[in-house]
Design a protein around this motif. Structure first.
Motif, short mmCIF file in Angstrom:
data_model
loop_
_atom_site.label_atom_id
_atom_site.label_comp_id
_atom_site.label_asym_id
_atom_site.label_seq_id
_atom_site.Cartn_x
_atom_site.Cartn_y
_atom_site.Cartn_z
N GLU A 68 -15.27 76.92 112.80
CA GLU A 68 -15.12 75.64 114.34
C GLU A 68 -15.62 76.38 115.28
O GLU A 68 -16.14 75.57 115.76
CB GLU A 68 -13.88 75.86 114.54
N GLN A 72 -19.18 74.97 112.83
CA GLN A 72 -18.85 73.48 113.55
C GLN A 72 -20.05 72.82 111.44
O GLN A 72 -19.71 71.84 112.40
CB GLN A 72 -19.80 72.05 114.22
N GLY A 94 -9.01 72.89 110.82
CA GLY A 94 -10.30 72.58 110.75
C GLY A 94 -10.90 72.63 109.68
O GLY A 94 -12.11 71.64 109.07
N ASP A 96 -11.75 69.72 106.39
CA ASP A 96 -12.06 68.40 106.28
C ASP A 96 -11.07 68.41 104.42
O ASP A 96 -11.24 66.75 104.49
CB ASP A 96 -13.26 68.91 105.97
N THR A 170 -12.08 69.86 117.40
CA THR A 170 -13.12 69.17 116.59
C THR A 170 -14.19 67.90 116.30
O THR A 170 -13.49 67.06 117.54
CB THR A 170 -12.03 69.71 115.13
N ARG A 171 -15.09 67.80 115.44
CA ARG A 171 -15.57 66.26 115.86
C ARG A 171 -13.93 64.78 115.64
O ARG A 171 -14.23 64.12 116.56
CB ARG A 171 -16.09 66.10 114.49
N HIS A 212 -4.32 66.14 111.55
CA HIS A 212 -5.69 66.72 112.46
C HIS A 212 -4.22 66.02 114.08
O HIS A 212 -4.69 66.92 115.23
CB HIS A 212 -6.02 65.23 112.45
#
Length: 244
Positions: A68, A72, A94, A96, A170-171, A212
């Motif tokens: 992270e 990334q 973080g 996915d 994060t994105r 999230h």
């Protein structure tokens, strides 16, 4: 597609690498975190797979945190841990996705491809937010910078600040915050929020979305904000609090 997999079960790694190679996924494996850093620099992978339990005192969670901060990269945690708390922890830090051993080779391939589909849709989702289109086009969606009290979100620079301090998002967290903050007071169902902010590749991952949101709330609270920016509408979804 290239992935770096940090895994201490070499037989598992070899078997999976052979299968994934037939799927068009090139695997660069290692059981060492030090070697993994070299691989990531040399290979420039599309995704990381990391075992939770590793030799040498470095855990998958440690690598997740480092990812992270430093790379990334899309990240899947692979582990024998089945407790829901462990899954939530990995997602909040973080990851996915989370794959529990033992797993099937087809499931492994499907999860890798699903994560990459979701990630590929996120830049498009951000571009749509930057343009403003369809039913969401209004005064908020045209702003290059959103200001909500002490919170500033710059969609062009992809950064958010609270009380002058940068939020390390994060994105996914940035996209969720931008979408919610663009329409204060508007309630988003989980499905609608996943679809509008993250793309339809995210549909079906409501627990991941909740993780999230929890992580995003924690980061906002860590900056000593007295305001609750994101509100839960029980049985419905979430909304960004209207300014007092």
């Amino acid at each position: 597609m290239r992935i770096v997999w940090i895994e201490d079960e070499l037989q598992l790694l070899q078997e999976c690498a052979s299968f994934l190679g037939k799927e068009g996924i090139e695997v660069f494996g290692t059981d060492s975190f030090e070697k993994a850093e070299e691989l990531i620099t040399a290979v420039r992978p599309d995704l990381l797979l990391v075992d939770w339990m590793l030799p040498g005192g470095v855990s998958g969670i440690d690598i997740c945190k480092l990812n992270e901060r430093k790379w990334q990269l899309p990240f899947i945690m692979v582990t024998a841990k089945e407790d829901e708390f462990d899954k939530v922890l990995a997602l909040e830090l973080g990851a996915d996705d989370y794959l529990t051993k033992p797993f099937g080779l087809r499931e492994l391939s499907a999860r890798i491809k699903a994560v990459m589909r979701r990630i590929s849709k996120q830049p498009a989702a951000l571009a749509q937010l930057q343009r403003g289109s369809g039913e969401w086009q209004d005064a908020f969606s045209e702003e290059p910078v959103i200001r909500r009290g002490e919170l500033i979100i710059d969609k062009m620079k992809f950064i958010a600040e609270l009380s002058g301090q940068r939020l390390e998002l994060t994105r996914t967290e940035f996209l969720l915050l931008w979408k919610l903050a663009s329409y204060p007071g508007r309630v988003f169902t989980r499905t609608h929020l996943m679809d509008e902010a993250l793309g339809d590749g995210f549909i079906g991952y409501e627990r991941t979305l909740d993780s999230h949101i929890r992580n995003l709330r924690r980061k906002l609270a860590d900056h000593e904000s007295e305001r609750a920016y994101i509100e839960t509408i029980y049985g419905v979804g979430y909304r960004f609090a209207e300014e007092e």
